[in-house]
Structures are given as C-alpha cells and as structure tokens.
Design an enzyme around this catalytic site. Structure first.
Site, short mmCIF file in Angstrom:
data_model
loop_
_atom_site.label_atom_id
_atom_site.label_comp_id
_atom_site.label_asym_id
_atom_site.label_seq_id
_atom_site.Cartn_x
_atom_site.Cartn_y
_atom_site.Cartn_z
CG HIS A 197 -2.11 -1.00 0.88
ND1 HIS A 197 -2.05 -2.30 1.29
CD2 HIS A 197 -3.22 -0.87 0.14
CE1 HIS A 197 -3.12 -2.92 0.85
NE2 HIS A 197 -3.85 -2.08 0.15
CD GLU A 441 -9.73 -7.57 -1.80
OE1 GLU A 441 -8.77 -6.92 -2.22
OE2 GLU A 441 -10.50 -7.14 -0.93
CG ASP A 465 -5.26 -8.00 -1.15
OD1 ASP A 465 -4.15 -8.23 -0.63
OD2 ASP A 465 -5.98 -7.05 -0.80
CB CYS A 512 -10.68 -1.43 -8.19
SG CYS A 512 -10.84 -2.62 -6.87
#
Ligand code: PEP
Ligand code: MG
Length: 580
Positions: A197, A441, A465, A512
């Site tokens: 992240h 995910e 993920d 996404c």
C-alpha cells in the site's frame, strides 16, 4: 562518490533532489544538541520513559493472564520485549550517546535502534532475524512515551517543493499518506514490494518511487544529491554532471509526454469498434477529488476509506465519516462514487483499531477487512450508516473487501439491512436502492462466484490481493517481489473467469487493482471483456490512450488463445502480439 542502487520500480517518473533521511517508519524524531547542564535531565527523562514502558509491559502481562486464550502468546511476546528493555544495548548505549554526543534521548534511541536492526538483518537464523521487529516495537513504545504522541514527518526548513526526496528503511501506508500534504519529490525505501500500500499511495500521488533497495538508508547521508528513476527502479547517489544533465532531459521529455496526454481529457473512452469503456478513479482521501476532476474520470471506482482512520488517536465517528463521504458524493454530481468499507489490517495498520495491536503471525491472512468489521459490529455499523446517509447526496455504491465465504456475504447484507433500519427509525434519508458490491480478491471468491452473483449488485476485482493470495506472495515483502507476477496464467484465468461469469449473469465487473492502471495490460483486460477500469487518476489518460487505439473484436480471439498457455513466458509472447 557517485553510485547507483537497484530496487523495484513502483511509481514511474524521475525525481531529482536532496535526501531527507527518515528514521524508522513512524519514528521520525527531531535531533537537537543539549546544553551541558541539561544532560542530567535528559538522562532522567530517558530512564523515566524506560520505567513507564516497563510498567506498561507488566500491566499488559497481567491483563493477558486474565484472558486465557491469548495468555501464552502475549506473555512470551511481553517477556521478549521486557528483556530488550533491560538489555544494555537499548538501556545503556543510548545513555552513553546522550552523555558523549549531547544529543536528545529520542535521537540517541533511534540511532541505536537502526544499528541493531542492521545487525539483526544480517543474522543467518531466520527466527533471530525476525526478532528485529520486537526491537522496533519496544523502541516505538519508548518513543511514544518520550514524545507524548507519535511524530509526524516534517519538511526540513529551506527545502523547496519537489526537492525533497524521502529515504527510509521502510515506510508504512500511514507515513506515505502524509506526503499528500508535504509535496515531496519522490521516495526510496530499503523494504517493500511493488503493490504494497506504500507503493500504491506513491502511485496515487504520482511521485516517482523505488522500493526494495536493501541498503539505501545506511549508505546515504542527509542532503545527498539524488536521482530517483521510478520507471527503471534505480536510485543514483551524487550523480556526475553528465548523468544529471541526461536525467534532466529525460525528466522534461516525460513531462512533455504527460502534458500531451491532457488533450485526451475530454475524449470519450471508446475502442475503435465503438465499445464504450468506463474509466473511474481510485482515491484514498477526499482531497484526491481534485485529481479526479483534472482527468474527468467517470466517477470513483474505489474509495479506500481506511486511510481516514490512519495517523490519529481516535476513530472517526459516524458524523465525521458521513461529512467526508457526503463531500465526495457531492463533488461528483451524477457520477458513481464507490465507497469501500474499512479494509484495515495487514500493512494498513491504524493506531485506533482494537485487536489490531496484537502480534499476528500472518497479518495478510489475519483479521483484516470484512473479517475485522464483522468482529467489531459497532465500528462497522457506524461506517455503514455514514455511507448510507451520504447516499442521499449522490450516486453512492457500497463495496465490501476480502469476501470469501457465502456466510460473510449474508452477514454483511444483514448488517447493511440493520443499519438501514436504524436510519429509517430515526427518519434519516438514504438511498433505499443503494447498490452493494463485493471485491473479488481471494482465489476462493473467484472460483466459487455463485453467492456473489446471487446476492450482490456488482463486483470489483482486487488484483493486488488476488495475485498475492493466488501465488502465496506477501505483496509487501521485497524478498519475494520477483515472484509477484500479474501475468501468471493462474491469475489471468481467475480474472478472465470472473469477468466472463459476471457478464453472463448481467452483473457489472470492474478491476480496481493496480493491473487496471497499467497501460501495458489494457488490451489484455479489454480482450477478456472488461468494461470498467478503476485506477489512480494519474494513470487514467494513458489507459484511455490505449483504449482509443484498440479493437475489442480483434483482441478477443487473441486473448482467448493467450489464456490457454500454462507457461508465463508464452503468455508474455502472446501479450506482445496484442499490440499489432
Ligand atoms: C486490491 O487488492 O487489488 C485492491 C484494490 O485493494 P487494496 O490494494 O486496497 O488491498
Ligand atoms: Mg485488496
């Protein structure tokens, strides 16, 4: 002396500036020189902080004794930290530094910690190597006491916009999000993988970044002249005049390319064979809306709300969340705003989340995202009510992360219904027909899509993920980053299958994860049938450019062929053919 270090390229572009060394993640502390007569007071302050942490730890141990389930694990962990606390390496060496170098206690402590971390990193034994985390944690505890609260990363006086290059051993997403207000030029870290992240925030800021450099932090000095090549994953230290000139030229060429892309802002995103594609944006904070407007995205495909919970000491309450979500919904009238419920845990840690302060053996497989929310229903309900209330002010959709089980979907829907009922009782307005979506995910979700298709209104594939869990690779760990491969056939089949099954069931499917914003993947995803791409605003125009040059009906058979290969090298060959 000029030298270069190689790491992982995570956010493209070139930054030229001066190093600003940050001590360990979250541990940015000021350095100041003490007057001779203040040394004794500083030593007393240091000793008092150690004593406070000792008391904290013994309290923690007695509390653990009261809850049998956690007792053994917690007390072992407390014992280890207590041992470090009395070890001369932490208790004595910083004292000596305070006396001999006349530096403040925080600075002495962090310097010593960094030395120890380097020594632990070099240990052969994996167990011992891991113990560096305990040292870091115990130092964090002492620092919190010394500082009264945790410190923020601050800009050095005199540094101009963009001139600042942050160099750190590691940066957490909570640290990186602070760069939004600091306007830094780029950053480089020793640890980290390409879809951690921290890397994602760098891309959202559109600042060049390189991670996984291993030894940058100990090798560099404050103010060193640096070049970050975020496209190739290189950090150049103290470049000579020729290299500097070359990079300045490349930087301005890249800026020119980017500004040319701006012309595409108002063009409709449609392929050569007239397929309309929806291009939406990923955001972390409401201020990102300006960037969304700059590229005229069709809306928000992913609002990562967990960033609202970071860098603070208390939870944002329902009203505060409502105001934030409403501001985003109102900022994009008529456009879809997809708000994802709290996806905390793993590398997105917050100070305020109960339960997340415990030591987890495998954080990425632990109590994160929807699992955490279902375990903390009051926190979840407050967020659901806030999102529902905001839905009255725009086209809000609700997205749930990390679902794998049918019972998690059902439980989430029950909680959403409960939140709706509470709002009805208080006569608060919301959109009764708000669409509810689930993130795909976890491979289990992609392979058993039935309950998703039956109970939800839309799907969004979180490839970051999905790749991590399909390939069993920690996305934050630079030592396995070379195995993190979006083009692994298993990953591609899960993505393609989800898109296809969604289409057959009449359910909109978006991607996404970072794959959606990677222009080299655009044709592949189009050929799989993807019609909604959600990405950082800074990537949107480049992806649009690819779409404008693509012909879906020609891509389809090529992609079908590509998906048959088990060998990633063959997949790459076929990918190259998609450009013809
Ligand atoms: C993903 O996993 O692809 C995703 C979009 O969610 P995050 O990166 O926030 O985990
Ligand atoms: Mg995710």
């Amino acid at each position: 002396m000029s030298f270069a270090l190689h790491g992982y390229a995570v956010a493209p572009g070139i930054a030229i500036g001066h190093a600003h060394l940050v001590s360990h993640a979250k541990l940015e502390v000021a350095q100041y020189q003490l007057r001779e007569r203040d040394i004794e007071t500083e030593l007393a302050r240091f000793d008092a902080a150690l004593a406070t942490v000792r008391t904290e730890l013994s309290l923690l141990k007695s509390e653990a004794g009261a809850s049998p389930g956690a007792a053994a694990e917690l007390s072992a962990f407390v014992d280890l930290q207590s041992m470090f606390l009395v070890d001369p390496l932490l208790a004595e060496v910083p004292r000596e530094m305070i006396q001999t170098r006349r530096c403040n206690a925080e600075w002495a402590l962090v310097q010593q910690m960094e030395q120890l971390v380097v020594q632990f990193d070099e240990m052969e034994d994996a167990y011992l190597r891991e113990r560096k985390q305990d040292i870091v944690q115990v130092v964090e505890r002492i620092l919190k006491v010394l500082l009264g609260k945790s410190r923020k990363i601050t800009r050095r006086k005199g540094a101009g916009d963009g001139d600042l290059i942050i160099v750190a051993h590691d940066l957490s997403p909570a640290d990186t999000i602070q760069f939004k207000r600091l306007k830094i030029g780029g950053f480089a870290t020793d640890l980290g993988g390409g879809t951690s992240h921290t890397a994602i925030v760098a891309r959202s800021l559109a600042i060049p970044a390189v991670v996984g450099l291993h030894h940058a932090r100990p090798l560099l000095r404050d103010n060193d002249l640096l070049i970050i090549d975020g496209t190739r994953g290189v950090l150049i230290v103290d470049p000579d005049a020729r290299v500097l000139e070359e990079y300045r030229l490349r930087k301005s060429e890249m800026e020119l390319e980017r500004s040319k892309l701006k012309r595409l802002k108002t063009s409709r995103a449609a392929t050569l064979d007239f397929e309309e594609i929806s291009l939406v944006a990923n955001i972390e904070l409401p201020q990102d809306i300006d960037k969304v407007r700059e590229v005229d995205a069709d809306g928000i495909g992913l609002f990562r709300t967990e960033f609202l919970f970071m860098n603070r000491n208390e939870l944002p309450d329902e009203d505060e969340q409502f105001e934030t979500y409403r501001s985003v919904a109102k900022a994009l009238p008529g456009k879809v705003v997809t708000i994802r419920t709290l996806d905390s845990g793993a590398d997105k840690r917050t100070r305020v989340m109960r339960g997340l302060d415990r030591r987890e053996p495998n954080p990425a497989l632990g109590l994160r995202a929807i699992r955490y929310c279902l375990a903390e229903p009051q926190i979840f309900l407050a967020q659901l009510r806030a999102i529902l209330r905001a839905s009255h002010y725009g086209k809000v959709r609700l997205l749930i992360p990390m679902l794998a089980h049918a019972h998690e979907i059902k439980q989430s829907l029950i909680m959403i219904e409960q939140a709706k009922e509470q709002l009805r009782e208080s006569r608060t307005k919301f959109d009764e027909n708000i669409e509810i979506g689930g993130m795909i995910e976890i491979p289990a979700a992609a392979l058993a899509l039935g309950p998703f298709l039956k109970h939800l209104d839309f799907l969004s594939i979180g490839t970051n993920d999905l790749i991590q869990y399909t390939l069993a690779i920690d996305r934050t760990d630079e030592s396995v980053a070379y195995l993190y491969d979006p083009l692994h056939p298993a990953v591609l089949r899960l993505v393609a299958q989800t898109i296809e099954r969604g289409a057959r069931a009449g359910l909109p499917v978006a991607v996404c994860g970072e794959m959606a914003g990677d222009a080299s993947m655009t044709r592949l995803l189009l050929g799989m049938g993807l019609r909604q791409f959600s990405m950082h605003p800074s990537q949107l125009l480049e992806v649009k450019q690819q779409i404008l040059r693509s012909n879906v009906s020609r891509l389809r058979p090529k992609v079908t062929r590509l998906l048959r290969y088990d060998d990633a090298a063959r997949v790459r060959e076929q990918l190259a053919l998609l450009d013809d």
